[in-house]
Design a protein around this motif. Structure first.
Motif, PDB file in Angstrom:
ATOM      1  N   UNK A 430      34.103  30.555  28.627  1.00 54.49           N
ATOM      2  CA  UNK A 430      34.155  30.740  29.881  1.00 54.49           C
ATOM      3  C   UNK A 430      35.260  30.049  30.850  1.00 54.49           C
ATOM      4  N   UNK A 431      35.299  28.623  30.436  1.00 53.50           N
ATOM      5  CA  UNK A 431      36.352  27.885  31.114  1.00 53.50           C
ATOM      6  C   UNK A 431      37.552  28.288  30.584  1.00 53.50           C
ATOM      7  N   UNK A 432      37.983  28.415  29.340  1.00 49.82           N
ATOM      8  CA  UNK A 432      38.953  28.894  28.952  1.00 49.82           C
ATOM      9  C   UNK A 432      39.891  30.237  29.510  1.00 49.82           C
ATOM     10  N   UNK A 433      38.987  31.029  29.341  1.00 49.78           N
ATOM     11  CA  UNK A 433      39.333  32.303  29.945  1.00 49.78           C
ATOM     12  C   UNK A 433      39.674  32.455  31.245  1.00 49.78           C
ATOM     13  N   UNK A 434      38.861  31.632  31.921  1.00 48.79           N
ATOM     14  CA  UNK A 434      39.082  31.761  33.502  1.00 48.79           C
ATOM     15  C   UNK A 434      40.266  30.755  33.931  1.00 48.79           C
ATOM     16  N   UNK A 435      40.693  29.487  33.195  1.00 44.14           N
ATOM     17  CA  UNK A 435      41.890  28.773  33.183  1.00 44.14           C
ATOM     18  C   UNK A 435      43.154  29.537  32.925  1.00 44.14           C
ATOM     19  N   UNK A 436      43.061  30.393  31.639  1.00 47.75           N
ATOM     20  CA  UNK A 436      44.323  30.984  31.208  1.00 47.75           C
ATOM     21  C   UNK A 436      44.591  32.332  31.907  1.00 47.75           C
ATOM     22  N   UNK A 437      43.542  33.302  31.968  1.00 46.03           N
ATOM     23  CA  UNK A 437      43.669  34.296  32.149  1.00 46.03           C
ATOM     24  C   UNK A 437      43.082  34.688  33.989  1.00 46.03           C
ATOM     25  N   UNK A 438      42.674  33.994  34.474  1.00 46.25           N
ATOM     26  CA  UNK A 438      42.247  34.456  35.657  1.00 46.25           C
ATOM     27  C   UNK A 438      40.932  34.599  35.950  1.00 46.25           C
ATOM     28  N   UNK A 439      40.416  35.177  37.157  1.00 41.57           N
ATOM     29  CA  UNK A 439      39.248  35.495  37.927  1.00 41.57           C
ATOM     30  C   UNK A 439      38.570  36.497  36.810  1.00 41.57           C
ATOM     31  N   UNK A 440      38.967  37.689  36.636  1.00 37.38           N
ATOM     32  CA  UNK A 440      38.672  38.718  35.603  1.00 37.38           C
ATOM     33  C   UNK A 440      38.052  38.451  34.499  1.00 37.38           C
ATOM     34  N   UNK A 441      38.924  37.604  33.956  1.00 35.16           N
ATOM     35  CA  UNK A 441      38.801  37.364  32.376  1.00 35.16           C
ATOM     36  C   UNK A 441      37.717  36.520  32.532  1.00 35.16           C
ATOM     37  N   UNK A 442      37.496  35.533  33.324  1.00 32.72           N
ATOM     38  CA  UNK A 442      36.549  34.524  33.441  1.00 32.72           C
ATOM     39  C   UNK A 442      35.154  35.200  33.549  1.00 32.72           C
ATOM     40  N   UNK A 443      35.033  36.143  34.600  1.00 27.05           N
ATOM     41  CA  UNK A 443      33.837  36.888  35.008  1.00 27.05           C
ATOM     42  C   UNK A 443      33.521  37.689  33.553  1.00 27.05           C
ATOM     43  N   UNK A 444      34.452  38.095  33.029  1.00 27.56           N
ATOM     44  CA  UNK A 444      34.175  39.138  31.909  1.00 27.56           C
ATOM     45  C   UNK A 444      33.624  38.183  30.692  1.00 27.56           C
ATOM     46  N   UNK A 445      34.127  36.974  30.418  1.00 32.61           N
ATOM     47  CA  UNK A 445      33.584  35.969  29.512  1.00 32.61           C
ATOM     48  C   UNK A 445      32.182  35.409  29.772  1.00 32.61           C
ATOM     49  N   UNK A 446      32.104  35.401  30.994  1.00 32.51           N
ATOM     50  CA  UNK A 446      30.652  34.934  31.655  1.00 32.51           C
ATOM     51  C   UNK A 446      29.640  36.114  31.360  1.00 32.51           C
ATOM     52  N   UNK A 447      29.717  37.048  31.656  1.00 37.50           N
ATOM     53  CA  UNK A 447      29.032  38.294  31.412  1.00 37.50           C
ATOM     54  C   UNK A 447      28.702  38.662  29.753  1.00 37.50           C
ATOM     55  N   UNK A 448      29.748  38.335  28.998  1.00 39.08           N
ATOM     56  CA  UNK A 448      29.676  38.510  27.501  1.00 39.08           C
ATOM     57  C   UNK A 448      28.804  37.361  27.245  1.00 39.08           C
ATOM     58  N   UNK A 449      29.072  36.071  27.419  1.00 42.00           N
ATOM     59  CA  UNK A 449      28.317  34.769  27.071  1.00 42.00           C
ATOM     60  C   UNK A 449      26.885  35.045  27.539  1.00 42.00           C
ATOM     61  N   UNK A 450      26.538  35.606  28.528  1.00 48.58           N
ATOM     62  CA  UNK A 450      25.128  35.472  28.950  1.00 48.58           C
ATOM     63  C   UNK A 450      24.489  36.566  28.120  1.00 48.58           C
ATOM     64  N   UNK A 451      25.023  37.755  27.910  1.00 46.95           N
ATOM     65  CA  UNK A 451      24.565  38.801  26.996  1.00 46.95           C
ATOM     66  C   UNK A 451      24.335  38.282  25.595  1.00 46.95           C
TER      67      UNK A 451
END
Length: 893
Positions: A430-451
């Protein structure tokens, strides 16, 4: 722009204080019009300083014949003025070298805007004052408000009088200003009483410049300019002491502009508000990451808006910031703004809830400042809507792989007792995606991680059912962390981009400075400047230098660029006016090139041109500060090279003059001894072997010997003049006796010319050196006899004038060739007056000028038309006349 710590003093204030270290202090007595009493007030203030023990001298004070003003000058030491030959009459200018050698504590210099006579060290008197200040000498000076450069156009708009002599505002920015003010009715009464102008001039002035309406407007301008100076000084003290608050003794207006078409409406509204408040105003553009991606149309609109602000008399600024609100707040705090004008577009409620409102954030985030909100229409919403961050498909794929990798690692390393710690592992993608690719990638990583966490590790396993409500918090935390980290990462990237941009600009300037220090020739420097401008701003660049009244192209990148007629006209306008013109400016916009001047204290020394191949404006608004720095460094480097070349030429001239003076002294002394022997031998031969047959031979020998003797005497006199070895013996002299003695000594040279004397015997005596003046008259009469027509009359006349006595020597000959009147007195210059070859060395008239100026006299030359001939005039100023003592009479009882 990184916000400055409000508790720390501003570095600019320390730099300004350091620049003033060791300099003298300038005090300007500012008036609305002539006759308000500026000089009188200056002398009164200086007299108080004298009583306090301050060393005060008068550099130049114009009393204009006013008795009360002349009386105030008596307590002061008056420095002698430097005599300068003008085109029409003699001019006396302030002798800056004498003042620097005397080095008083305070010097009085009247009329700051005065234009010096040709041949002076500086063309303007304020430049003389600047040199005195640099030497650590305090200066009192006077100036009228119409002579201030920034107010010149304003004054001309209602007085219909264009003042040519102006003073740059920078001279007043660091000066103490005292307004000398009297009511318009009182000034008009002074004018009618003849205390300002002579009656004829006073009558014209009352009907034009000195109307009551004009005087009221000028008075208001003077008071406002003084208030601005006080306000600027107060702001400098506040920054130096790091004091918080607006200190709104005077209003200061700021308008926020962007690339929207409606920004011009905001600028005009700010102008109206500033005029109503009588306040200075600034148009500010805050450069964010979004505004850096403006298209060509947006850049053009923004440039036009800033140009409009300049045209309306406002200042402009462009600053980088993370967002618009932070930039506005930082600039407002730094400039102590009291009024802000912003626009609010007609956006939807949903848009403002999603992206936020600049107006609302500004009102909540700034204290002590009035915010004026103006509606700007629907067009602004499209122009200023934030751009969405675009995430590429590969970014989502990499995010999916990171979540899958963390899931696989967690399956391997975790056991039944450590399953509750798996949620912490999912923070990594989540931190890596949000830092490198921005908000949408971070939210996408958060949803995938939660699932993934729910499916693989939360009971019941391999389902998306959440049995324990506490686990739901873990899923929500992952999503919140993704959003927060994305926002922080985006802000960090913006700040990093701004810092990198500033670092690149500073590095470019530093490298450019190092490059300029190694350049020693103008062509090499011009090529380096054009190459650097072309590289920094991605443009084509040319550089032109003024030469013989025109502009010459000296460098171009890429080579071979040629300018059309419109571009050349714009470049010449820039060279004449010292202001930008061309595409993207507010002058001569039809040109494809944008031209900027390289300005120094000596004026515009070069013109830089820029153009783009794609037809866009050559300069982005956010690049103006960088371009200004590059141009300033370029101007300094070019000025340095030109000054070095001029100093080399001056050194050569000095060496040549020294050698010439040495040669003159050597030759004249070596010839004088044998010449004396020849004269004695000739006289001896005439006495012992004289016969009637030999008489013509002896006469020729005697005449030629006397002529050679005069040549040697001229050589000696010129050597004395150039060496400054003239010892004056000033005594009252009768012009009638002086003229008679000179005529007697040149009787042989003028044997073929009748001499007409018209020197009245009742003329006052004059204070001169009789011997030097005798040499002057002999050379003038010898010149007249040499070039006059055979048998014609040579006339010597003297007349009393209002400003002294004029003595003239005229002949009846061919006169002087047109255009030679000013250079006829140059050393070794021989101007032929007829077809006959004239004997001479070209020193006689040069000696006349040198001796006359040493005694305080003025000489001039001209040509008569009826009868034809040359006319040489010597003017004795009123100060050299000996006034007859008044005869006291006792009234009868």
């Amino acid at each position: 722009m990184t916000a400055r710590d409000p508790d720390r003093p501003a570095p600019e204030a320390f730099l300004r204080a350091a620049a003033q270290e060791g300099r003298g202090r300038l005090k300007v007595f500012l008036g609305a019009a002539p006759g308000v009493g500026k000089t009188y007030e200056m002398l009164t203030d200086a007299a108080a300083r004298v009583r306090e023990g301050v060393d005060v001298v008068i550099g130049v004070v114009e009393t204009h014949g006013r008795i009360e003003t002349e009386a105030l000058t008596r307590p002061f030491e008056i420095m002698p003025r430097r005599h300068t030959e003008g085109s029409v009459r003699a001019l006396d200018e302030m002798d800056i070298d004498a003042i620097l050698a005397r080095k008083p504590r305070l010097v009085l210099v009247d009329e700051l805007a005065h234009t010096n006579a040709p041949g002076s060290r500086h063309p303007k008197r304020y430049q003389d004052v600047d040199e005195l200040l640099a030497a650590g000498i305090d200066v009192f000076s006077t100036v009228n408000v119409q002579h201030i450069e920034s107010l010149n156009d304003v004054v001309a708009s209602f007085t219909r009088v264009r003042v040519r002599e102006t003073v740059p505002d920078r001279m007043l920015d660091d000066a103490d200003i005292e307004v000398v003010d009297i009511p318009p009715d009182e000034l008009i009464e002074r004018l009618k009483a003849g205390k300002v102008y002579v009656p004829d001039e006073a009558a014209r002035a009352l009907g034009h410049f000195f109307s009551r309406t004009n005087l009221q407007a000028l008075r208001e301008l003077a008071l406002r300019r003084a208030a601005q100076a006080v306000d600027a000084e107060m702001l400098g003290d506040l920054r130096a002491r790091a004091l918080a608050g607006t200190f709104a003794a005077g209003e200061r207006v700021l308008v926020a502009v962007d690339a929207a078409a409606s920004a011009a409406e905001l600028v005009r509204a700010a102008k109206r508000l500033a005029d109503a408040l009588r306040a200075p105003w600034t148009a500010l553009h805050v450069e964010t990451e979004r505004t850096r991606r403006l298209d060509a149309a947006g850049q053009s609109r923004l440039a036009a808006t800033l140009a409009l602000a300049v045209q309306l008399g406002g200042g402009t600024a462009t600053i980088p910031a993370a967002n618009v609100v932070d930039g506005l707040c930082d600039f407002a705090a730094e400039a102590r703004i009291t009024q802000i004008v912003v626009g609010k577009s007609l956006r939807s409620w949903w848009f403002e809830r999603r992206y936020g409102s600049v107006v609302d954030a500004l009102v909540r985030g700034i204290d002590g400042v009035a915010v004026h909100v103006l509606p700007t229409g629907k067009g602004a919403a499209q122009a200023t809507a934030p751009r969405r961050t675009i995430t590429r498909p590969m970014d989502y794929l990499w995010t999916l792989l990171m979540v899958a990798g963390v899931t696989g690692i967690a399956e391997i390393v975790t056991g039944p007792k450590t399953v509750n710690s798996v949620d912490m592992m999912y923070l990594v993608p989540v931190l890596t995606a949000a830092t490198i690719w921005g908000l949408r990638a971070g939210v996408f990583a958060g949803v995938l991680s939660a699932l993934a966490y729910n499916f693989f590790f939360l009971p019941p396993l391999y389902t998306f059912t959440i049995a324990d409500p506490a686990n739901l918090v873990t899923v929500l935390v992952l999503l919140v962390v993704a959003v927060i980290v994305s926002q922080l990462a985006a802000r960090t990237r913006v700040q990093a981009d701004l810092a990198a941009s500033g670092a690149r600009a500073n590095a470019a300037l530093a490298g450019f400075s190092r490059q300029l220090t190694g350049v020693t020739t103008v062509p090499e420097l011009a090529q380096s400047i054009c190459a650097e401008i072309a590289r920094l701003f991605d443009v084509r660049a040319v550089m032109m230098l003024p030469k013989r009244g025109d502009l010459v192209l000296v460098a171009a990148v890429p080579p071979g660029d040629e300018l059309g007629a419109v571009e050349l006209a714009a470049a010449r306008w820039v060279a004449d006016k010292g202001r930008p013109a061309g595409r993207g400016s507010d002058t001569l916009t039809a040109a494809d090139w944008l031209f900027h001047p390289l300005n120094t204290g000596r004026g515009t020394i070069a013109v830089i041109g820029m153009a783009r191949d794609d037809g866009r404006d050559p300069l982005r608004p956010d690049s103006l500060a960088l371009l200004t720095s590059v141009l300033d460094q370029s101007a300094l480097a070019l000025d340095r090279i030109q000054l070095e070349a001029e100093m080399a030429d001056v050194a050569q001239l000095r060496e040549r003059d020294r050698l010439r003076a040495t040669l003159l002294a050597s030759v004249s002394h070596d010839l004088r001894t044998p010449l004396t022997s020849i004269v004695a031998a000739a006289n001896e031969l005439r006495a012992t072997a004289a016969t009637t047959a030999n008489t013509p031979l002896f006469d020729t020998l005697d005449a030629e010997t006397q002529r050679l003797r005069r040549f040697v005497a001229n050589l000696l006199d010129m050597a004395r003049i150039e060496a400054g070895a003239l010892n004056l013996n000033i005594v009252p002299t009768d012009l009638t006796d002086a003229v008679a003695g000179a005529v007697h000594d040149v009787r042989r040279a003028l044997a073929d010319h009748p001499i007409a004397l018209a020197v009245p015997p009742d003329l006052p005596l004059v204070r001169i050196d009789p011997q030097l003046f005798h040499h002057c008259l002999i050379n003038l009469l010898d010149n007249a006899g040499k070039y006059a027509d055979p048998g014609s009359t040579v006339t010597i006349a003297a007349t009393r004038r209002y400003d002294g006595i004029e003595l003239t020597v005229t002949d009846e000959g061919p006169g002087l060739p047109p255009g030679s009147e000013a250079r006829i007195f140059d050393t070794f210059l021989r101007v032929e007056g007829s077809d006959r070859t004239k004997d001479g060395t070209g020193l006689g008239l040069a000696i006349v000028k040198g001796f006359a100026e040493a005694m305080g006299l003025t000489v001039a030359a001209g040509t008569r038309s009826d009868p034809r001939g040359a006319r040489f005039a010597v003017l004795f100023p009123e100060a050299l006349l000996v006034r007859a003592p008044a005869v006291a009479t006792e009234a009868a009882e």
